[in-house]
Design a protein around this motif. Structure first.
Motif, PDB file in Angstrom:
ATOM      1  N   THR A 151       1.335  -0.850   0.379  1.00 55.93           N
ATOM      2  CA  THR A 151      -0.105   0.022   0.204  1.00 55.93           C
ATOM      3  C   THR A 151       1.175   0.721   0.997  1.00 55.93           C
ATOM      4  N   ALA A 152       0.764   2.638  -0.833  1.00 51.06           N
ATOM      5  CA  ALA A 152       1.071   3.416  -0.674  1.00 51.06           C
ATOM      6  C   ALA A 152       0.524   4.764   0.034  1.00 51.06           C
ATOM      7  N   GLY A 153      -0.807   4.695   0.710  1.00 53.05           N
ATOM      8  CA  GLY A 153      -0.419   4.955   1.581  1.00 53.05           C
ATOM      9  C   GLY A 153      -1.653   4.455   3.275  1.00 53.05           C
ATOM     10  N   GLY A 154      -2.002   4.010   3.071  1.00 50.35           N
ATOM     11  CA  GLY A 154      -2.640   3.399   3.990  1.00 50.35           C
ATOM     12  C   GLY A 154      -4.166   3.614   4.484  1.00 50.35           C
ATOM     13  N   GLY A 155      -4.752   3.996   5.847  1.00 48.06           N
ATOM     14  CA  GLY A 155      -4.844   4.458   6.142  1.00 48.06           C
ATOM     15  C   GLY A 155      -5.209   6.387   5.611  1.00 48.06           C
ATOM     16  N   VAL A 156      -5.172   6.032   4.509  1.00 49.66           N
ATOM     17  CA  VAL A 156      -5.565   7.994   4.584  1.00 49.66           C
ATOM     18  C   VAL A 156      -7.091   8.737   4.831  1.00 49.66           C
TER      19      VAL A 156
ATOM     20  N   TYR B  71      -8.081  15.185  10.078  1.00 47.03           N
ATOM     21  CA  TYR B  71      -7.968  16.704  10.542  1.00 47.03           C
ATOM     22  C   TYR B  71      -8.900  17.530  10.376  1.00 47.03           C
ATOM     23  N   ARG B  72     -10.011  16.756   9.400  1.00 44.80           N
ATOM     24  CA  ARG B  72     -11.249  17.489   9.734  1.00 44.80           C
ATOM     25  C   ARG B  72     -11.665  18.118  11.324  1.00 44.80           C
ATOM     26  N   SER B  73     -11.477  16.496  11.729  1.00 42.01           N
ATOM     27  CA  SER B  73     -12.031  16.672  13.128  1.00 42.01           C
ATOM     28  C   SER B  73     -11.452  17.591  13.782  1.00 42.01           C
ATOM     29  N   VAL B  74     -10.149  18.170  13.849  1.00 40.99           N
ATOM     30  CA  VAL B  74      -9.175  18.384  13.886  1.00 40.99           C
ATOM     31  C   VAL B  74      -8.760  20.511  13.517  1.00 40.99           C
ATOM     32  N   TYR B  75      -8.469  20.126  13.080  1.00 43.40           N
ATOM     33  CA  TYR B  75      -8.397  21.864  12.314  1.00 43.40           C
ATOM     34  C   TYR B  75      -9.354  21.790  11.784  1.00 43.40           C
ATOM     35  N   GLU B  76     -10.892  21.519  11.516  1.00 48.09           N
ATOM     36  CA  GLU B  76     -12.288  22.591   9.970  1.00 48.09           C
ATOM     37  C   GLU B  76     -13.443  22.722  11.729  1.00 48.09           C
ATOM     38  N   GLU B  77     -13.373  21.070  13.045  1.00 44.56           N
ATOM     39  CA  GLU B  77     -13.871  21.365  13.885  1.00 44.56           C
ATOM     40  C   GLU B  77     -13.008  21.774  14.877  1.00 44.56           C
ATOM     41  N   GLY B  78     -12.119  22.153  15.141  1.00 45.92           N
ATOM     42  CA  GLY B  78     -11.715  22.791  16.640  1.00 45.92           C
ATOM     43  C   GLY B  78     -11.624  21.340  17.679  1.00 45.92           C
ATOM     44  N   LYS B  79     -12.173  19.852  17.519  1.00 44.55           N
ATOM     45  CA  LYS B  79     -11.514  18.880  18.327  1.00 44.55           C
ATOM     46  C   LYS B  79     -10.371  19.025  18.845  1.00 44.55           C
ATOM     47  N   ASN B  80     -10.314  18.625  20.214  1.00 42.21           N
ATOM     48  CA  ASN B  80      -8.997  18.393  21.026  1.00 42.21           C
ATOM     49  C   ASN B  80      -8.294  16.656  20.694  1.00 42.21           C
ATOM     50  N   ARG B  81      -9.798  15.870  20.676  1.00 43.33           N
ATOM     51  CA  ARG B  81      -8.929  14.778  20.870  1.00 43.33           C
ATOM     52  C   ARG B  81      -9.370  13.969  19.524  1.00 43.33           C
ATOM     53  N   VAL B  82      -8.708  12.505  18.849  1.00 41.59           N
ATOM     54  CA  VAL B  82      -8.598  11.938  17.797  1.00 41.59           C
ATOM     55  C   VAL B  82      -9.415  10.430  18.704  1.00 41.59           C
ATOM     56  N   HIS B  83     -10.225   9.638  17.865  1.00 38.23           N
ATOM     57  CA  HIS B  83     -10.521   8.668  18.475  1.00 38.23           C
ATOM     58  C   HIS B  83      -9.271   7.998  18.805  1.00 38.23           C
ATOM     59  N   PRO B  84      -9.020   6.805  20.531  1.00 41.04           N
ATOM     60  CA  PRO B  84      -7.860   6.683  20.195  1.00 41.04           C
ATOM     61  C   PRO B  84      -7.195   5.246  19.525  1.00 41.04           C
ATOM     62  N   PHE B  85      -8.713   4.896  18.282  1.00 44.16           N
ATOM     63  CA  PHE B  85      -7.148   4.224  17.731  1.00 44.16           C
ATOM     64  C   PHE B  85      -6.782   4.383  16.100  1.00 44.16           C
ATOM     65  N   VAL B  86      -6.460   5.802  16.716  1.00 44.03           N
ATOM     66  CA  VAL B  86      -6.532   6.560  15.010  1.00 44.03           C
ATOM     67  C   VAL B  86      -5.103   5.865  14.854  1.00 44.03           C
ATOM     68  N   VAL B  87      -4.406   5.822  15.648  1.00 43.75           N
ATOM     69  CA  VAL B  87      -2.879   5.493  14.979  1.00 43.75           C
ATOM     70  C   VAL B  87      -2.453   3.874  14.915  1.00 43.75           C
ATOM     71  N   PRO B  88      -3.111   2.891  15.566  1.00 42.73           N
ATOM     72  CA  PRO B  88      -3.639   0.996  15.000  1.00 42.73           C
ATOM     73  C   PRO B  88      -4.587   1.588  13.302  1.00 42.73           C
ATOM     74  N   LYS B  89      -5.130   2.565  13.735  1.00 39.64           N
ATOM     75  CA  LYS B  89      -6.242   2.665  11.949  1.00 39.64           C
ATOM     76  C   LYS B  89      -5.618   2.768  10.978  1.00 39.64           C
ATOM     77  N   LEU B  90      -4.792   3.850  10.454  1.00 43.43           N
ATOM     78  CA  LEU B  90      -4.338   4.261   9.614  1.00 43.43           C
ATOM     79  C   LEU B  90      -3.474   4.200   9.721  1.00 43.43           C
ATOM     80  N   MET B  91      -2.076   3.777   9.779  1.00 43.24           N
ATOM     81  CA  MET B  91      -0.570   2.973  10.001  1.00 43.24           C
ATOM     82  C   MET B  91      -0.648   2.245   8.920  1.00 43.24           C
ATOM     83  N   ASN B  92       0.461   2.156   7.849  1.00 45.75           N
ATOM     84  CA  ASN B  92       0.228   1.206   6.367  1.00 45.75           C
ATOM     85  C   ASN B  92       0.246  -0.134   6.532  1.00 45.75           C
ATOM     86  N   SER B  93       0.877  -0.900   8.190  1.00 46.69           N
ATOM     87  CA  SER B  93       0.673  -1.966   8.238  1.00 46.69           C
ATOM     88  C   SER B  93      -0.598  -2.746   9.035  1.00 46.69           C
ATOM     89  N   ALA B  94      -1.332  -2.336   8.982  1.00 43.56           N
ATOM     90  CA  ALA B  94      -2.186  -2.309   9.834  1.00 43.56           C
ATOM     91  C   ALA B  94      -2.652  -3.326   8.698  1.00 43.56           C
TER      92      ALA B  94
END
Length: 405
Positions: A108-113, A120-143
């Protein structure tokens, strides 16, 4: 001392814009059907590129529960579905000991795009200060590789290859080498990509290599590539083991070549592609005259198509006159890191069924692409050996050679 072992394909699975499984995908390829159309995604009206090879009619809730969806990015979902199909078709049964020597290599080139985009939308557009706790294991290329290994209890070498548009071919080539060398008994291998979201397309728009209307590889009026999404996964298995258990063999993986252009980050090199094809032929013990079909990288960009045709002409010489070459990206789009895996299905169809997938959208001959590109209509022809080309940004080339079973 025994020589290298033979490696065969005993299972295949896919989901892509042409179909949600292998039979429907091959039917579409035979019919020259186009899976590229208007994009259905958030903020599509802000895009200048509004077409893609999108997987339609897909409902993640029909396949995964809420907890799984929280953990599986779209590219992982596609991979798990394709892997399940491949394992079911193969019918392979592994002992506990063999599971230590069976693994997963995916591209895979991009993984969890999609996960990146949503976060990014959640943090930068909606102004939230937290993302889901599974974001890293969800987006990593090796998932996807990790989840496939867990799902099928494969405890041998398991990892992800990221070499842009050659990712799947590099992954499948490495899996082939592992089985051939005796390191592994069997491997699940292929690749996936799911970049069709607002941010993923915006990034590609910046390159100015995208078409706004169609992918027309090798046609003189081609005007760029079109992105696709999906996955394809295969079971690679040692030949004698497959025969002994009575498995249906789809094709034999005969050789693999990989090279680096060492030249430019985006412009392709005919010489680098030529060397990769020569290495694959030599590794497979094939001469140019043995090969009847090449599934081309064929992106539909001016630079790639003429460069690839030049490299094929150099490698095949006089044999190029009877060679068929087509780009199925014209139908399913460019799956970036997953593209070589879906395209391997066309190679298997050529070897097993004697059907050569067409290059659709072909309208005008180009003197710099003066090869038999199987324009617009599939062709019946017997071939005994094929190549599958993948040439990536960064000059990273990977070519697979297959033989009929």
């Amino acid at each position: 001392m025994t020589g290298p072992r033979r490696v065969v394909i005993t299972g295949a699975g896919t989901i892509n814009s042409l179909g949600h499984d292998v039979p429907s995908t091959l039917d579409a390829m035979r019919e020259g059907r186009c899976g590229i159309g208007p994009l259905d995604l958030r903020d599509a009206e802000r895009l200048s590129i509004r077409i893609g090879g999108q997987v339609k009619g897909y409902d993640e809730q029909a396949h995964f529960d809420r907890q799984q969806i929280a953990l599986y990015d779209r590219f992982t979902q596609f991979t798990l579905l394709a892997a399940a199909q491949a394992m079911a078709q193969s019918g392979i049964v592994l002992s506990d000991e063999e599971r230590d020597r069976a693994g997963v290599v995916l591209g895979t080139a991009g993984g969890g795009v999609n996960t990146w985009d949503d976060s990014y939308r959640s943090v930068y557009e909606e102004g939230k200060n937290r993302v889901h706790p599974f974001v890293v294991p969800k987006l990593m290329n090796s998932a996807a590789a990790s989840h496939v290994s867990m799902k099928h209890d494969l405890r041998g070498p398991s990892f992800t290859v990221a070499t842009a548009c050659s990712s799947s071919n590099h992954a499948m080539g490495l899996a082939f080498q592992m089985v051939r060398s005796g390191l592994c008994e069997a491997m699940l291998t292929g690749g996936s990509e799911a970049m069709l979201c607002f941010g993923g397309i915006k990034a590609w728009e910046g390159l100015r290599v995208m078409s706004k209307d169609a992918c027309r590889p090798f046609s003189a009026n081609r005007n760029g590539m079109v992105q696709g999404e999906g996955a394809a996964v295969f079971v690679f298995e040692e030949h004698d083991r497959a025969r002994a258990r009575g498995a249906e063999i789809l094709a034999e993986v005969a050789g693999f070549g990989m090279t680096a252009d060492a030249a430019d980050i985006v412009m392709p090199s005919a010489l680098g592609a030529e060397r990769a094809m020569r290495v694959a032929l030599r590794d497979a013990g094939l001469s140019p005259e043995d090969v009847g079909y090449i599934n081309a990288h064929g992106t539909g960009t001016a630079a790639n198509d003429k460069s690839e045709c030049a490299s094929v002409s150099h490698v095949f010489g006089a044999a190029a006159d009877r060679l068929m070459i087509s780009s199925t990206k014209s139908m399913h789009g460019h799956l970036i890191g997953g593209t070589g895996a879906v395209e391997l299905l066309a190679c298997i169809m050529a070897l097993r069924d004697g059907v050569i997938a067409p290059t659709i959208g072909y309208e005008m001959p180009d003197p710099e692409c003066a090869l038999d590109v199987v324009p617009n209509v599939a062709r019946e022809a017997r071939v005994d050996a094929v190549l599958s080309n993948a040439f990536a940004f960064g000059g990273l080339n990977a070519v697979l050679a297959l033989r009929a079973a």
